[in-house]
Write a protein that holds these residues in place. Structure first.
Motif, PDB file in Angstrom:
ATOM      1  N   PRO A   1      38.585  21.466  49.519  1.00 13.95           N
ATOM      2  CA  PRO A   1      37.989  22.788  49.274  1.00 13.95           C
ATOM      3  C   PRO A   1      37.403  22.969  47.879  1.00 13.95           C
ATOM      4  CG  PRO A   1      40.387  22.936  49.498  1.00 13.95           C
ATOM      5  CD  PRO A   1      40.035  21.489  49.573  1.00 13.95           C
ATOM      6  N   LYS A   2      37.651  22.015  46.974  1.00 11.84           N
ATOM      7  CA  LYS A   2      37.195  22.220  45.589  1.00 11.84           C
ATOM      8  C   LYS A   2      35.694  21.979  45.429  1.00 11.84           C
ATOM      9  CE  LYS A   2      41.445  21.534  43.130  1.00 11.84           C
ATOM     10  NZ  LYS A   2      42.051  21.008  41.926  1.00 11.84           N
ATOM     11  N   ARG A   3      35.211  22.327  44.253  1.00 17.01           N
ATOM     12  CA  ARG A   3      33.801  22.092  43.920  1.00 17.01           C
ATOM     13  C   ARG A   3      33.722  20.935  42.916  1.00 17.01           C
ATOM     14  NH1 ARG A   3      29.542  25.609  45.876  1.00 17.01           N
ATOM     15  NH2 ARG A   3      30.727  26.825  47.375  1.00 17.01           N
ATOM     16  N   PRO A   4      32.595  20.223  42.901  1.00 15.72           N
ATOM     17  CA  PRO A   4      32.495  19.036  42.029  1.00 15.72           C
ATOM     18  C   PRO A   4      32.879  19.285  40.578  1.00 15.72           C
ATOM     19  CG  PRO A   4      30.627  19.123  43.497  1.00 15.72           C
ATOM     20  CD  PRO A   4      31.409  20.375  43.750  1.00 15.72           C
ATOM     21  N   TYR A   5      32.497  20.476  40.025  1.00 13.05           N
ATOM     22  CA  TYR A   5      32.766  20.673  38.590  1.00 13.05           C
ATOM     23  C   TYR A   5      34.261  20.817  38.299  1.00 13.05           C
ATOM     24  CZ  TYR A   5      33.247  25.689  39.557  1.00 13.05           C
ATOM     25  OH  TYR A   5      33.645  26.896  40.050  1.00 13.05           O
ATOM     26  N   GLN A   6      35.076  21.013  39.356  1.00 15.49           N
ATOM     27  CA  GLN A   6      36.520  21.133  39.143  1.00 15.49           C
ATOM     28  C   GLN A   6      37.224  19.783  39.149  1.00 15.49           C
ATOM     29  OE1 GLN A   6      36.783  23.837  42.552  1.00 15.49           O
ATOM     30  NE2 GLN A   6      37.746  25.345  41.210  1.00 15.49           N
ATOM     31  N   LEU A   7      36.487  18.694  39.382  1.00 15.34           N
ATOM     32  CA  LEU A   7      37.115  17.385  39.546  1.00 15.34           C
ATOM     33  C   LEU A   7      37.001  16.528  38.293  1.00 15.34           C
ATOM     34  CD1 LEU A   7      35.666  16.433  43.047  1.00 15.34           C
ATOM     35  CD2 LEU A   7      37.677  17.804  42.548  1.00 15.34           C
ATOM     36  N   SER A   8      37.931  15.590  38.156  1.00 10.70           N
ATOM     37  CA  SER A   8      37.852  14.615  37.066  1.00 10.70           C
ATOM     38  C   SER A   8      36.856  13.520  37.456  1.00 10.70           C
ATOM     39  CB  SER A   8      39.220  14.004  36.828  1.00 10.70           C
ATOM     40  OG  SER A   8      39.550  13.153  37.906  1.00 10.70           O
ATOM     41  N   GLY A   9      36.530  12.679  36.491  1.00 13.90           N
ATOM     42  CA  GLY A   9      35.571  11.597  36.754  1.00 13.90           C
ATOM     43  C   GLY A   9      36.008  10.713  37.907  1.00 13.90           C
ATOM     44  N   GLY A  10      37.278  10.330  37.905  1.00 15.13           N
ATOM     45  CA  GLY A  10      37.787   9.445  38.950  1.00 15.13           C
ATOM     46  C   GLY A  10      37.733  10.102  40.322  1.00 15.13           C
ATOM     47  N   GLU A  11      38.018  11.405  40.353  1.00 14.99           N
ATOM     48  CA  GLU A  11      37.992  12.123  41.635  1.00 14.99           C
ATOM     49  C   GLU A  11      36.561  12.235  42.163  1.00 14.99           C
ATOM     50  OE1 GLU A  11      41.938  14.966  40.973  1.00 14.99           O
ATOM     51  OE2 GLU A  11      39.978  15.631  40.290  1.00 14.99           O
ATOM     52  N   ARG A  12      35.632  12.499  41.254  1.00 14.41           N
ATOM     53  CA  ARG A  12      34.228  12.587  41.672  1.00 14.41           C
ATOM     54  C   ARG A  12      33.757  11.262  42.258  1.00 14.41           C
ATOM     55  NH1 ARG A  12      31.325  15.875  36.748  1.00 14.41           N
ATOM     56  NH2 ARG A  12      33.051  17.311  36.527  1.00 14.41           N
ATOM     57  N   GLN A  13      34.207  10.201  41.601  1.00 11.74           N
ATOM     58  CA  GLN A  13      33.865   8.868  42.061  1.00 11.74           C
ATOM     59  C   GLN A  13      34.333   8.660  43.500  1.00 11.74           C
ATOM     60  OE1 GLN A  13      33.609   5.194  40.302  1.00 11.74           O
ATOM     61  NE2 GLN A  13      32.795   5.365  42.308  1.00 11.74           N
ATOM     62  N   ARG A  14      35.558   9.115  43.797  1.00 13.79           N
ATOM     63  CA  ARG A  14      36.092   8.963  45.149  1.00 13.79           C
ATOM     64  C   ARG A  14      35.312   9.798  46.148  1.00 13.79           C
ATOM     65  NH1 ARG A  14      41.241   6.806  45.453  1.00 13.79           N
ATOM     66  NH2 ARG A  14      41.940   6.084  43.428  1.00 13.79           N
ATOM     67  N   VAL A  15      34.905  10.998  45.713  1.00 16.13           N
ATOM     68  CA  VAL A  15      34.113  11.846  46.611  1.00 16.13           C
ATOM     69  C   VAL A  15      32.784  11.159  46.928  1.00 16.13           C
ATOM     70  CG1 VAL A  15      32.967  14.075  46.874  1.00 16.13           C
ATOM     71  CG2 VAL A  15      35.188  13.955  45.745  1.00 16.13           C
ATOM     72  N   ALA A  16      32.176  10.586  45.880  1.00 19.03           N
ATOM     73  CA  ALA A  16      30.893   9.892  46.093  1.00 19.03           C
ATOM     74  C   ALA A  16      31.083   8.726  47.067  1.00 19.03           C
ATOM     75  CB  ALA A  16      30.339   9.395  44.763  1.00 19.03           C
ATOM     76  N   LEU A  17      32.195   8.016  46.930  1.00 24.57           N
ATOM     77  CA  LEU A  17      32.471   6.902  47.838  1.00 24.57           C
ATOM     78  C   LEU A  17      32.716   7.402  49.261  1.00 24.57           C
ATOM     79  CD1 LEU A  17      34.748   4.582  45.687  1.00 24.57           C
ATOM     80  CD2 LEU A  17      32.587   3.951  46.756  1.00 24.57           C
ATOM     81  N   ALA A  18      33.473   8.498  49.361  1.00 18.92           N
ATOM     82  CA  ALA A  18      33.755   9.051  50.685  1.00 18.92           C
ATOM     83  C   ALA A  18      32.458   9.462  51.375  1.00 18.92           C
ATOM     84  CB  ALA A  18      34.697  10.254  50.566  1.00 18.92           C
ATOM     85  N   ARG A  19      31.541  10.061  50.597  1.00 19.22           N
ATOM     86  CA  ARG A  19      30.262  10.477  51.161  1.00 19.22           C
ATOM     87  C   ARG A  19      29.479   9.261  51.648  1.00 19.22           C
ATOM     88  NH1 ARG A  19      26.330  13.590  47.242  1.00 19.22           N
ATOM     89  NH2 ARG A  19      26.011  11.495  46.446  1.00 19.22           N
ATOM     90  N   ALA A  20      29.660   8.132  50.945  1.00 27.12           N
ATOM     91  CA  ALA A  20      28.946   6.921  51.347  1.00 27.12           C
ATOM     92  C   ALA A  20      29.543   6.308  52.612  1.00 27.12           C
ATOM     93  CB  ALA A  20      28.959   5.911  50.205  1.00 27.12           C
ATOM     94  N   ILE A  21      30.873   6.322  52.743  1.00 25.05           N
ATOM     95  CA  ILE A  21      31.464   5.619  53.890  1.00 25.05           C
ATOM     96  C   ILE A  21      31.520   6.490  55.139  1.00 25.05           C
ATOM     97  CG2 ILE A  21      32.868   4.164  52.374  1.00 25.05           C
ATOM     98  CD1 ILE A  21      35.321   5.745  53.310  1.00 25.05           C
ATOM     99  N   VAL A  22      31.369   7.801  54.979  1.00 24.24           N
ATOM    100  CA  VAL A  22      31.625   8.693  56.116  1.00 24.24           C
ATOM    101  C   VAL A  22      30.677   8.407  57.284  1.00 24.24           C
ATOM    102  CG1 VAL A  22      30.099  10.586  55.432  1.00 24.24           C
ATOM    103  CG2 VAL A  22      32.209  11.085  56.661  1.00 24.24           C
ATOM    104  N   ARG A  23      29.501   7.927  56.972  1.00 23.33           N
ATOM    105  CA  ARG A  23      28.506   7.757  58.025  1.00 23.33           C
ATOM    106  C   ARG A  23      28.559   6.379  58.650  1.00 23.33           C
ATOM    107  NH1 ARG A  23      23.652   7.864  55.284  1.00 23.33           N
ATOM    108  NH2 ARG A  23      22.998   5.951  56.286  1.00 23.33           N
ATOM    109  N   GLU A  24      29.382   5.490  58.085  1.00 26.72           N
ATOM    110  CA  GLU A  24      29.431   4.108  58.528  1.00 26.72           C
ATOM    111  C   GLU A  24      28.035   3.504  58.582  1.00 26.72           C
ATOM    112  OE1 GLU A  24      31.491   4.564  62.184  1.00 26.72           O
ATOM    113  OE2 GLU A  24      33.161   5.531  61.176  1.00 26.72           O
TER     114      GLU A  24
END
Lengths: 364, 301
Positions: free
Chosen positions: A128-151
């Motif tokens: 539920p959070k927004r990108p600006y509330q995340l640390s660098g490492g967390e943002r990195q994971r979100v970016a990765l999740a966005r990449a893998i979600v579509r297979e």
């Protein structure tokens, strides 16, 4: 999922040749790393594969299909950027769901896949959070999740670890390797960090000034660098380069100059004299292949002066001065010596790489 | 102790600055509800005794005021606001409409034209893009006086004198360069990663512009919208020269004409001032959130 092949791909910015007739092939399910200093054309190459930039010439194949004219949104790829490039106006959940929503997948499937991807990267609690509330490492994971979600069938990662702190980077290296092996998706990864290339890649392509300097398995590239650039770029501390010439007298072939000399075995000497007769040479020796002693050693050892000592705990790097040049040697952690002290240096004959000074190419 | 003194000092300074800015506006609003006689009383009386909205009524219906004057007789020294009211005041409502219309046209042209052009200059590589950009920006450096006569001749030969369209053309030439420059600077500061990510995720180029770039740069778009509105809304110089009749007069021209009389009706003039202020004030209240917000700062890093 896909084989990627580039054939004579070039890219120019004005008169600057960013990529110069690049040809290589990435195997299916391979973790392929493009390594090089900044400005060498590695990111441009990645953008060309993504379709974000058009090559001036050459062809890009996905399996047997030429994709030059296919826009990025139709190439079925996913990309992770150095800056993470999360959409600031969307929540983490919406960010990860974004590529699925664009493709108008059913709601239930979107929800399930986002959940799966988030769990795989252990960020389900951040949804539920927004990108600006995340640390660098967390943002990195979100970016990765966005990449893998579509297979997707191809992952493109552009320096994904450069913007996170050093400790987390070491941790994420292992995670990325595990993730790639788990998903079995062809991955092309761009970095300037040779440690990442060595540790993560199935195969690595080293680029310099728009050209392919060498391609191969990381350890092969490390052990048998094809030229001076690769030799100097891969490995820490970097390889030592001794300018030298080859002389034969009394059946014995010797490499050396005013300050040192080492004997070459006859087979190697023959190769050198065939490939680079009468040339000025460069002898490359990794710091691990230089041994140092305070007393004279058997065999070819030569005198040098201690310039600096850098204890690292696990090992000690000793800088030695030979004439006007400083070289680095890795010794055991309990080596101790005073600056300016005279020491004896020996080169491990198995660790010698010989290059032609003019062409910069490996000779033997 | 020290920080408390500091706080008190800051508060006092803030109040003083606030008074400095607001006092004239409050005084102006105060005078609009006074009768003309009261306005000119010595010493002035800050709280009106016979508060009236007549001045606002006259602003929107000067014809009625003029008729009233007629009935009182020219000879009698009627001490009312209407006594000094010039004929041109009847144009105020129409001029307000003209001004708002021209200003809104500028908002539309700038928001659409400048975002498109700014995006192209910042993101699309094409031959001659840099010289063209520079030329666009430097064209704005010409002082209005230098181009007034050429503009007048061009507008005249186009047969557009005394038309709102002429004003729209000239204000576009004056606002677009700055707006393009603002948008260009905004996009330069924004790494292209976000757009590339959206491309790879499945948007076409146009979808990226409308769905990814525009939401992120909303504060910049609002900024150029307000800038172009204000510039067109208060512009006097070109409007004075290029407009001739009520059909194209804008508010600054009318108010200046009324104010230029040796004796002018203060109350009505002040009321016209308050009415003039309203459109930009409403605009700024509506978009306050974007003017203040720094949404983009958290966009990428």
């Amino acid at each position: 999922m896909v084989r990627v092949r580039l054939e004579g791909v070039s890219k120019k910015y004005g008169s600057f040749l960013a990529v110069d007739k690049s040809s290589f092939e990435v195997d299916d399910k391979e973790f392929f790393i493009i390594l090089g200093p900044s400005g060498c054309g590695k990111s441009t190459t990645l953008n060309i594969i993504a379709g974000l930039e058009e090559p001036a010439e050459g062809k890009i194949y996905f399996d047997e299909q030429v994709v030059n004219d296919i826009p990025p949104e139709k190439r079925d790829i996913a990309m992770v950027f150095q800056s993470f490039a999360l959409y600031p106006n969307l929540s983490v959940n919406e960010n990860i769901a974004f590529p699925l929503k664009i493709r108008k997948r059913p709601k239930e499937e979107v929800r399930r896949k986002v959940q799966e991807a988030a769990e795989k990267l252990r960020i389900a609690h951040l949804l539920p959070k927004r990108p600006y509330q995340l640390s660098g490492g967390e943002r990195q994971r979100v970016a990765l999740a966005r990449a893998i979600v579509r297979e997707p069938k191809l992952f493109l990662l552009d320096e994904p670890l450069s913007n996170i702190d050093a400790k987390l980077r070491v941790h994420m290296r292992a995670e990325l390797i595990a993730l790639q092996k788990d998903l079995k998706i062809t991955t092309i990864y761009v970095t300037h960090d040779q440690v990442e290339a060595m540790t993560m890649a199935d195969r690595v392509l080293v680029m310099n000034q728009g050209k392919i300097a060498q391609m191969g398995k990381p350890l092969d590239v490390f052990r048998k660098p094809a030229n001076l650039f690769v030799a100097g770029f891969i490995g820490t501390p970097p390889m030592n380069f001794f300018p030298c010439t080859m002389k034969t007298s009394g059946g014995k072939t010797v490499l050396g100059d005013t300050y040192f000399s080492v004997t070459l075995d006859p087979a190697r000497a023959r190769t050198v004299s065939e490939k680079a007769p009468n040339s000025e040479l460069v002898l490359g020796v990794r710091p691990q292949h230089l041994s140092i002693s305070t007393s004279k050693m058997d065999g070819d050892s030569f005198a040098a002066e201690i310039f600096a000592v850098e204890p690292l705990g696990t090992e000690t790097i000793v800088d030695i001065k030979l004439g006007d040049n400083v070289y680095k040697a890795v010794t055991s952690a309990n080596f101790s010596s005073a600056i300016r002290e005279k020491v004896w240096v020996q080169i491990d004959p198995n660790g010698m790489q010989i290059f032609d000074k003019k062409t910069e190419m490996a000779v033997a | 102790m020290h920080s408390r003194k500091r706080k008190v000092g800051l508060a006092v300074a803030a109040i003083l600055v606030g008074l400095w800015v607001l006092a004239p506006l409050v005084w102006m609003a105060d005078m609009t509800i006074m009768t003309e006689r009261e306005i000119h009383t010595r010493p002035p009386n800050p709280v009106p005794i016979n508060a009236t909205l007549n001045n606002y009524y006259y602003v929107f219906n000067a014809a009625a005021a003029l008729a009233e004057r007629q009935s009182e007789g020219e000879g009698s020294f009627a001490r009312s606001a209407v006594y000094f009211l010039p004929q041109i005041a009847t144009e105020i409502p129409r001029a307000l409409g003209n001004s708002v219309f021209v200003a809104l046209c500028m908002v539309g042209i700038n928001v659409i034209g400048a975002t498109m052009a700014g995006y192209s200059f910042a993101r699309v590589r094409f031959r001659g893009s840099w010289p063209l950009f520079r030329f666009t920006i430097t064209s704005r450096l010409l002082p209005p006086v230098a181009v007034l006569i050429p503009f007048y001749l061009i507008i005249k030969s186009l047969g557009l004198l005394d038309s709102l369209f002429a004003l729209v053309l000239i204000y576009s030439a004056y606002t677009l360069p700055i707006s393009i420059w603002i948008i260009h600077g905004y996009l330069q500061a924004l790494p292209p990663d976000l757009e590339e990510a959206a491309r790879v995720d499945g948007y076409s180029r146009l979808e990226v512009i409308f769905n990814t770039v525009f939401p992120v740069m909303r504060p910049g778009i609002v900024a150029i919208g307000i800038y172009s509105f204000m510039l067109a809304y208060v512009e006097f110089f070109f409007a004075f020269v290029l407009t001739g009749t009520a059909s194209s007069h804008t508010l600054p021209v009318i108010i200046a004409s009324i104010g230029a009389n040796p004796v002018s009706p203060t109350g009505i003039l002040m009321a016209a001032g308050v009415v003039t202020m309203l459109p930009p004030v409403i605009l700024i209240l509506v978009f306050r959130r974007y003017i203040i917000s720094g949404l983009v700062t958290s966009a990428v890093k």
